[in-house]
Design a protein around this motif. Structure first.
Motif, short mmCIF file in Angstrom:
data_model
loop_
_atom_site.label_atom_id
_atom_site.label_comp_id
_atom_site.label_asym_id
_atom_site.label_seq_id
_atom_site.Cartn_x
_atom_site.Cartn_y
_atom_site.Cartn_z
N LEU A 50 0.83 -1.20 0.00
CA LEU A 50 0.00 0.00 0.00
C LEU A 50 0.87 1.26 0.00
O LEU A 50 0.54 2.26 -0.65
CB LEU A 50 -0.93 -0.02 1.22
CG LEU A 50 -1.79 1.23 1.42
CD1 LEU A 50 -2.74 1.41 0.24
CD2 LEU A 50 -2.55 1.13 2.74
N LYS A 51 1.97 1.18 0.70
CA LYS A 51 2.85 2.35 0.79
C LYS A 51 3.42 2.73 -0.57
O LYS A 51 3.42 3.90 -0.96
CB LYS A 51 3.98 2.04 1.78
CG LYS A 51 4.92 3.20 2.00
CD LYS A 51 5.99 2.84 3.03
CE LYS A 51 6.94 4.00 3.26
NZ LYS A 51 7.98 3.66 4.24
N ARG A 52 3.88 1.72 -1.33
CA ARG A 52 4.46 2.01 -2.64
C ARG A 52 3.39 2.47 -3.62
O ARG A 52 3.65 3.34 -4.47
CB ARG A 52 5.17 0.77 -3.17
CG ARG A 52 6.43 0.40 -2.39
CD ARG A 52 7.24 -0.64 -3.14
NE ARG A 52 7.68 -0.13 -4.43
CZ ARG A 52 8.29 -0.88 -5.36
NH1 ARG A 52 8.53 -2.17 -5.11
NH2 ARG A 52 8.66 -0.35 -6.50
N HIS A 53 2.19 1.90 -3.55
CA HIS A 53 1.11 2.34 -4.43
C HIS A 53 0.72 3.79 -4.13
O HIS A 53 0.50 4.60 -5.05
CB HIS A 53 -0.11 1.43 -4.28
CG HIS A 53 0.03 0.12 -5.00
ND1 HIS A 53 0.78 -0.92 -4.50
CD2 HIS A 53 -0.46 -0.31 -6.19
CE1 HIS A 53 0.72 -1.95 -5.33
NE2 HIS A 53 -0.04 -1.59 -6.39
N THR A 54 0.67 4.13 -2.84
CA THR A 54 0.34 5.52 -2.47
C THR A 54 1.42 6.48 -2.96
O THR A 54 1.12 7.58 -3.45
CB THR A 54 0.18 5.62 -0.96
OG1 THR A 54 -0.78 4.65 -0.51
CG2 THR A 54 -0.27 7.01 -0.55
N ALA A 55 2.68 6.07 -2.81
CA ALA A 55 3.77 6.93 -3.27
C ALA A 55 3.73 7.12 -4.78
O ALA A 55 3.99 8.21 -5.31
CB ALA A 55 5.11 6.34 -2.84
N LEU A 56 3.37 6.04 -5.53
CA LEU A 56 3.29 6.15 -6.98
C LEU A 56 2.18 7.11 -7.41
O LEU A 56 2.38 7.97 -8.29
CB LEU A 56 3.04 4.77 -7.59
CG LEU A 56 2.78 4.74 -9.11
CD1 LEU A 56 3.99 5.27 -9.86
CD2 LEU A 56 2.42 3.33 -9.56
N ILE A 57 1.03 7.00 -6.80
CA ILE A 57 -0.07 7.89 -7.16
C ILE A 57 0.28 9.35 -6.84
O ILE A 57 0.01 10.27 -7.62
CB ILE A 57 -1.36 7.46 -6.42
CG1 ILE A 57 -1.79 6.06 -6.89
CG2 ILE A 57 -2.48 8.47 -6.63
CD1 ILE A 57 -2.94 5.49 -6.10
N LYS A 58 0.95 9.55 -5.71
CA LYS A 58 1.37 10.90 -5.35
C LYS A 58 2.37 11.45 -6.35
O LYS A 58 2.32 12.62 -6.75
CB LYS A 58 1.97 10.88 -3.94
CG LYS A 58 2.37 12.25 -3.44
CD LYS A 58 2.92 12.16 -2.01
CE LYS A 58 3.33 13.55 -1.54
NZ LYS A 58 3.89 13.50 -0.14
N ARG A 59 3.29 10.58 -6.77
CA ARG A 59 4.31 11.01 -7.74
C ARG A 59 3.67 11.34 -9.10
O ARG A 59 4.06 12.27 -9.78
CB ARG A 59 5.38 9.92 -7.88
CG ARG A 59 6.60 10.36 -8.65
CD ARG A 59 7.66 9.28 -8.67
NE ARG A 59 8.23 9.08 -7.35
CZ ARG A 59 8.07 8.01 -6.60
NH1 ARG A 59 7.32 6.99 -7.07
NH2 ARG A 59 8.62 7.90 -5.41
N ILE A 60 2.67 10.55 -9.49
CA ILE A 60 1.98 10.82 -10.75
C ILE A 60 1.22 12.14 -10.69
O ILE A 60 1.20 12.92 -11.65
CB ILE A 60 1.04 9.65 -11.10
CG1 ILE A 60 1.86 8.41 -11.47
CG2 ILE A 60 0.12 10.02 -12.27
CD1 ILE A 60 1.01 7.18 -11.73
N ARG A 61 0.60 12.43 -9.53
CA ARG A 61 -0.11 13.70 -9.40
C ARG A 61 0.85 14.88 -9.49
O ARG A 61 0.49 15.94 -10.01
CB ARG A 61 -0.85 13.74 -8.07
CG ARG A 61 -2.03 12.81 -7.98
CD ARG A 61 -2.75 12.97 -6.65
NE ARG A 61 -3.79 11.97 -6.48
CZ ARG A 61 -5.02 12.07 -6.96
NH1 ARG A 61 -5.35 13.15 -7.65
NH2 ARG A 61 -5.90 11.11 -6.77
N GLU A 72 -3.70 15.34 -13.83
CA GLU A 72 -3.05 16.32 -12.97
C GLU A 72 -1.55 16.36 -13.21
O GLU A 72 -0.93 17.43 -13.20
CB GLU A 72 -3.34 15.98 -11.50
CG GLU A 72 -4.81 16.07 -11.14
CD GLU A 72 -5.04 15.79 -9.67
OE1 GLU A 72 -4.05 15.89 -8.90
OE2 GLU A 72 -6.18 15.48 -9.29
N GLY A 73 -0.93 15.20 -13.43
CA GLY A 73 0.51 15.18 -13.72
C GLY A 73 0.85 15.76 -15.08
O GLY A 73 1.95 16.28 -15.29
#
Length: 1108
Positions: free
Chosen positions: A40-51, A84-85
């Motif tokens: 979950l941590k890596r998925h959250t970080a990926l979504i944040k990075r894409i945004r 957004e990205g």
């Protein structure tokens, strides 16, 4: 045959797109082979990075996470984060990075991610709601539209890339070209204010080739105006294909050919409608300008709100014009023809067409040898305002017969424009032209700066207003002020006012000839509608000219009047106020009586209007004949030098000779580089860098060395303050290239000598810089003091009989009234004279200063500037020097000096001179003394301010004295004495004193230091003890108990071994000191004797006896 650069870039882009499209088609839906992470941590970080951004900065990390994470449960969040990205993808590389990220997600989840992404992207590219925009204020609407365009610009670019690589598809098996075309059509068709036009230009700049199939034409970016708007001609296509062959075949295109054709027609139709709107706005602006102008004439006042509205309308038009030009260049269609301001003479010129007529006239007027010297003069004499534009016709007396016809024509034109505007509908369908509703506000305010303002009428009568205007007229010394004055006078126009004005213009003060060109422009502006002003003024000036001809014998009293009359006539001639035959008649009258004041009159006429008459089509033939006649008469008659010079200057000013353009000297790159380093880069901060670069040059190349030698021997080409830096560079280079430094010094001395031999006035500045350079070379130890004193003596003796200047004796190279050598002596003394303040150099300087004063008194009375220079130089060197008041005192002092020198040749009194006479020893001794005493006797060298060179120093033996064997022997004896002194007594004395001082300061208690202060006066007591009684020698013994020091005095018998050894060491040191002192004194006496003998042989003393 090499391809076009843009063609090659387009091929490279297409290749990348084809490769990525193949991956997206062939590998869509494939799952990675390796195990995936569901953290979950890596998925959250990926979504944040894409945004944050899916540009190039996060590209690698995002692709790595896409390949290693499961992502299945987060598809909707990722699809919402991608738009957004995309907003932060401004550059082309960021857009491509976003396309690769979206492609990677598409390959893994083509059925879940891609539809969600298309929905999000379509929502981002939707046009704004017109109802919502209508409720906003204009400023808020403008900001909202600008923000929307900024958001949709990167979105449109990324969508275009995704359509080319197969992520966005209009239907299965087809590309996404139709999807992009539909999105653009929706944006453009619902945009009556053309705020989405920047989106189309952004799209065409990057994707005109793949989506529209456009290629640049052969000759220019635009197709000739003969082509039909809305279609591309077949001939142009064939020419394009011949010059730029198609990149790929129709089957290999990323967008289908039929979609390209439809896309192209849509863009051409949109451009057609934008062009129509531009024409409508242009006509509307011109008509509004005309209406505002008429209202301005009626009211004579401008309101601030109307002016702001008019400026806003102008700004909107200029923005539309710029966008239309950009769009025209991108799709290679011609700009629409806009009606120019020449079709309506009363219209205010606006936009890019306002300066076209000026440029056309300039090309015709400004030819080589034209009637005007420059563009500013042409504008002053030719660009005269038309009073009809700012003054009502009734005031000017212009007939208004055609006024009704003009109004009817304006009404018809107005109706036609409105019909064209309404014909532009809002219907825009596929394959047809895009039409826009042209609802644009029509403000009705003129620019305040577009024309002079109407004068504010005070509650006074016309006579008082005219008096005030004539009072202000002498202060109108520029074009704008004099034009405004002409407008003000036009409102006061009457027969009495015109007569009063003519009388005022004929009474211009004699000392205000600067007003005549402006008054001439004032008259030329009014003369078009008030011709009696020009006629009466010309008649008055003609009558004054005839009067001056009758009084030609009165020269001095009427000189200013003649100057004013001829200057006024010349300026009026250039404004075409004076008829050509009248000015030619005046020229002929002066030429018939070519003598006296008429010579001055002819010269003034030639300078004032000769160039104009000689190049005017109406007068050039007759005036050229008169010029030839004048030259013949001038050659036959006798004139004084002033008249000849005046006539020649006036003739060549009117008819300058044709000269070939000056040939610029061609220089090699290495020469340009060296000159740049020395002349432009060299400064105190960059001298180390310049030195490194000069050392890196090829010093084995004779051409490079010759260029360096030329630069280093011409200090006059540098700034005067940089001469010392050039000498510093020469000093640094001589450590590595001594032969180069020797050649530089030889050339500088040769230049000084050549200057003395030739004494050319034009070379005086160079001679000053060379003398300054010579002094700086001595400061940096490149030459010895002997060369400086030789140069000083040569400056005051060269060219005179037997080397002795005589009172008022005319010397061909040094006349009695020429004080330039005095200036050179002062420059050299100011540069390095402060170094000669001790030893033999001080005596030499004193002797020279005595002779220098005698040299000055031998000339005529010294000018004030030279006297101040001499006084400043001598006060800086010898503040207490007594200046000789008369030539007799100076001559007596010179005789005594030469007599003393002759006596000293045989008998020399032995004086104790503790300093060495050599340059190096003298400077080193001086520096040691300054360090000990803490007194700065001379200014520090600039080399002390900069750090040492990082390269290892190469020591080269200096070869200063290359004279005969006797001087070589003397130099050898001098160096031997220095060597013995440095290695024996001096070194031991310093070491002993230093050790004793350290011992006393660190070991002895304070009370013992005070007791020992008076013991060492004669340097006979060592650190061990001192003699107190004849048979006893006292020694001091130091003991320490705990932290307390105790001192005891021990009496040692004089016969003991310790006392004997101490005494013998003291005596040995004293004997050695006396021996070395005798050697140094003998050498000093021998050197002074040789110098006096050489001085005697060089110039034998001459007894100068003055009568009376």
């Amino acid at each position: 045959m090499e391809g076009h650069p843009k063609d090659d870039e387009e091929r490279a882009r297409r290749l990348k797109r084809v490769q990525l499209k193949d991956l997206n088609v062939k590998h869509a839906g494939e799952e990675p082979d390796k195990s995936l992470d569901s953290s979950l941590k890596r998925h959250t970080a990926l979504i944040k990075r894409i945004r944050q951004s899916i540009g190039l900065d996060n590209h690698d990390q995002i692709l790595k996470d896409i390949e290693t994470l499961t992502l299945g449960k987060y598809i909707e969040e990722i699809a919402g984060a991608v738009p957004e990205g995309i907003l932060r993808c401004k550059l082309e590389k960021d857009v491509w990075s976003a396309a690769e990220v979206a492609s990677a997600l598409h390959r893994r989840f083509p059925k879940t991610f891609t539809p969600a992404l298309l929905t999000a992207l379509g929502a981002a590219l939707t046009p704004p709601q017109r109802a919502a925009l209508a409720t906003m204020a204009p400023e808020q609407r403008e900001k909202e539209e600008a923000a929307r365009v900024a958001r949709q610009r990167p979105m449109l670019r990324v969508c275009s890339e995704l359509a080319l690589v197969g992520v966005i598809r209009s239907s299965p098996g087809k590309s996404g070209g139709e999807w992009i075309m539909k999105a653009l059509r929706d944006l453009l068709s619902n945009d009556p204010s053309l705020s989405s036009l920047p989106l189309l230009t952004t799209f065409l700049k990057s994707y005109a080739r793949p989506f529209l199939g456009l290629t640049p034409p052969v000759s220019s970016k635009q197709i000739p105006a003969a082509s039909e708007a809305g279609t591309l001609s077949a001939a142009t296509t064939e020419r394009e294909n011949a010059a730029f062959p198609p990149l790929v075949s129709d089957e290999e295109e990323l967008v289908e050919r039929d979609i390209q054709e439809r896309f192209k027609k849509m863009c051409e139709g949109y451009f057609d409608n934008v062009a129509k709107k531009l024409v409508i706005e242009h006509r509307r602006l011109q008509e509004q300008d005309q209406r505002n102008h008429e209202a301005y004439i009626r009211s004579g006042e401008i309101f601030e709100d109307r002016q702001q509205a008019y400026e806003k309308m102008t700004k909107s038009y200029e923005k539309l014009l710029s966008s239309c030009q950009t769009l025209s260049e991108l799709i290679y269609l011609p700009m629409p023809s806009l009606p120019t301001s020449s079709q309506n003479t009363s219209s205010i010129q606006i936009g890019a067409n306002s300066g076209a007529s000026l440029l056309d006239d300039t090309d015709d007027a400004l030819v080589v040898g034209g009637k005007w010297e420059d563009e500013e003069e042409r504008r002053f004499f030719e660009d005269i305002q038309d009073l009809r534009e700012v003054v009502p016709k009734s005031i000017l007396g212009v007939e208004e017969n055609s006024e009704e016809k003009t109004d009817e024509a304006d009404d018809e034109e107005r109706k036609r424009v409105e019909q064209e505007e309404h014909s532009v509908g809002s219907h825009f369908m596929e394959g047809s032209t895009l039409c826009l509703s042209a609802a644009t506000p029509t403000p009705s305010t003129p620019k305040e700066s577009s024309r002079p303002t109407t004068p504010t009428m005070a509650p006074q009568g016309p006579s008082q207003l005219l008096t005030a205007l004539l009072t202000r007229l002498p202060d109108c010394t520029n074009r704008s002020l004099i034009d405004q004055a002409a407008v003000e006078f036009a409102f006061l126009n009457s027969k009495a006012a015109r007569k009063r004005l003519v009388k005022f213009l004929t009474q211009i003060p004699k000392n205000r000839s600067d007003l005549l060109p402006h008054y001439s422009r004032f008259v030329a502006t009014l003369n078009k509608y008030m011709p009696d002003i020009g006629t009466e003024l010309v008649a008055a000036l003609d009558e004054e000219f005839r009067y001056l001809q009758r009084k030609k014998n009165v020269v001095k009293e009427l000189a200013d009047t003649r100057l004013r009359n001829i200057t006024f006539l010349s300026n009026l001639t250039k404004f075409n106020v004076i008829p050509p035959h009248l000015i030619l008649h005046m020229f002929k009258v002066c030429l018939d009586d070519f003598s006296g004041s008429n010579v001055d009159n002819l010269a003034l006429l030639l300078e004032g209007c000769g160039r104009f008459l000689l190049r005017n089509d109406e007068t050039k033939q007759r005036f050229g004949t008169m010029l030839e006649l004048m030259k013949r008469k001038q050659s036959m008659q006798h004139f004084d030098q002033r008249q000849i010079l005046m006539l020649e200057n006036a003739y060549y000013q009117a008819n300058p000779p044709e000269r070939a353009p000056r040939q610029e000297k061609e220089r090699t790159p290495i020469e340009l580089f060296i000159r740049h380093l020395i002349y432009n880069t060299l400064s105190k901060k960059t001298i180390d860098k310049v030195l490194k670069l000069l050392r890196k040059l090829d010093w084995d190349d004779a051409v490079t060395v010759r260029i360096l030698h030329k630069v280093f021997t011409k200090p006059y080409k540098l700034r005067y303050s940089s001469v010392s830096l050039l000498a510093m560079l020469a000093y640094d280079l001589q450590r590595y290239h001594p032969e180069f430094a020797i050649a530089v010094v030889d050339q500088v001395l040769e230049d000084v000598r050549r200057g003395l031999e030739q004494n050319v006035y034009s070379a005086n500045q160079r001679r000053v810089a060379t003398i300054k350079y010579l002094g700086e070379l001595y400061i940096y130890r490149l030459i010895s003091s002997g060369l400086i004193f030789d140069t000083l003596w040569s400056l005051v003796t060269f060219g005179h009989p037997k080397g002795h200047p005589l009172p008022q004796y005319p010397c061909t190279v040094d006349m009695p009234d020429d004080f330039f050598r005095v200036r050179l002596v002062c420059v050299l003394l100011d540069t390095c004279g402060m170094c000669f303040d001790r030893g033999s150099q001080k005596k030499k300087l004193d002797s020279f200063l005595v002779f220098f004063q005698y040299y000055i008194l031998c000339k005529e009375p010294i000018p004030m500037d030279a006297e101040f220079m001499v006084t400043d130089s001598l006060e800086a060197l010898k503040p207490k020097l007594l200046m000789f008041k008369s030539l007799e005192e100076a001559a007596s002092a010179v005789d005594e000096m030469f007599a003393a020198a002759a006596q000293a040749t045989g008998l020399l009194a032995g004086e104790d001179s503790g300093d060495d006479s050599g340059d190096e020893a003298d400077r080193s001794g001086k520096q040691e003394e300054e360090e000990e005493e803490g007194v700065a006797a001379e200014p520090q060298s600039p080399t002390d301010d900069r750090s040492a060179s990082p390269e290892p120093t190469v020591l080269v033996k200096q070869q200063e004295n290359m004279g005969p064997s006797e001087e070589a022997d003397a130099e050898f004896a001098k160096e031997l004495a220095k060597l013995v002194t440095d290695t024996s007594t001096e070194s031991r004395k310093v070491d002993k004193r230093t050790a004793q001082a350290l011992w006393e300061s660190a070991v002895l208690p304070p009370n013992m230091r005070k007791k020992r202060a008076g013991v060492d006066e004669d340097d006979t007591v060592s650190a061990a003890g001192s003699a107190a009684a004849p048979g006893v020698m006292k020694f001091t013994m130091l003991t320490k108990k705990g932290n307390k020091q105790q001192v005891r005095q021990l009496a040692i018998p004089a016969e003991s071994a310790l006392a004997v050894q101490t005494r013998s060491a003291q005596m040995q040191d004293k004997v050695e000191q006396q021996h070395l002192k005798r050697l140094v004194l003998d050498y000093e006496q021998r050197e002074e004797a040789e110098e006096l003998r050489a001085l005697e042989t060089k110039s034998r003393p001459v007894k100068i006896r003055l009568a009376g």
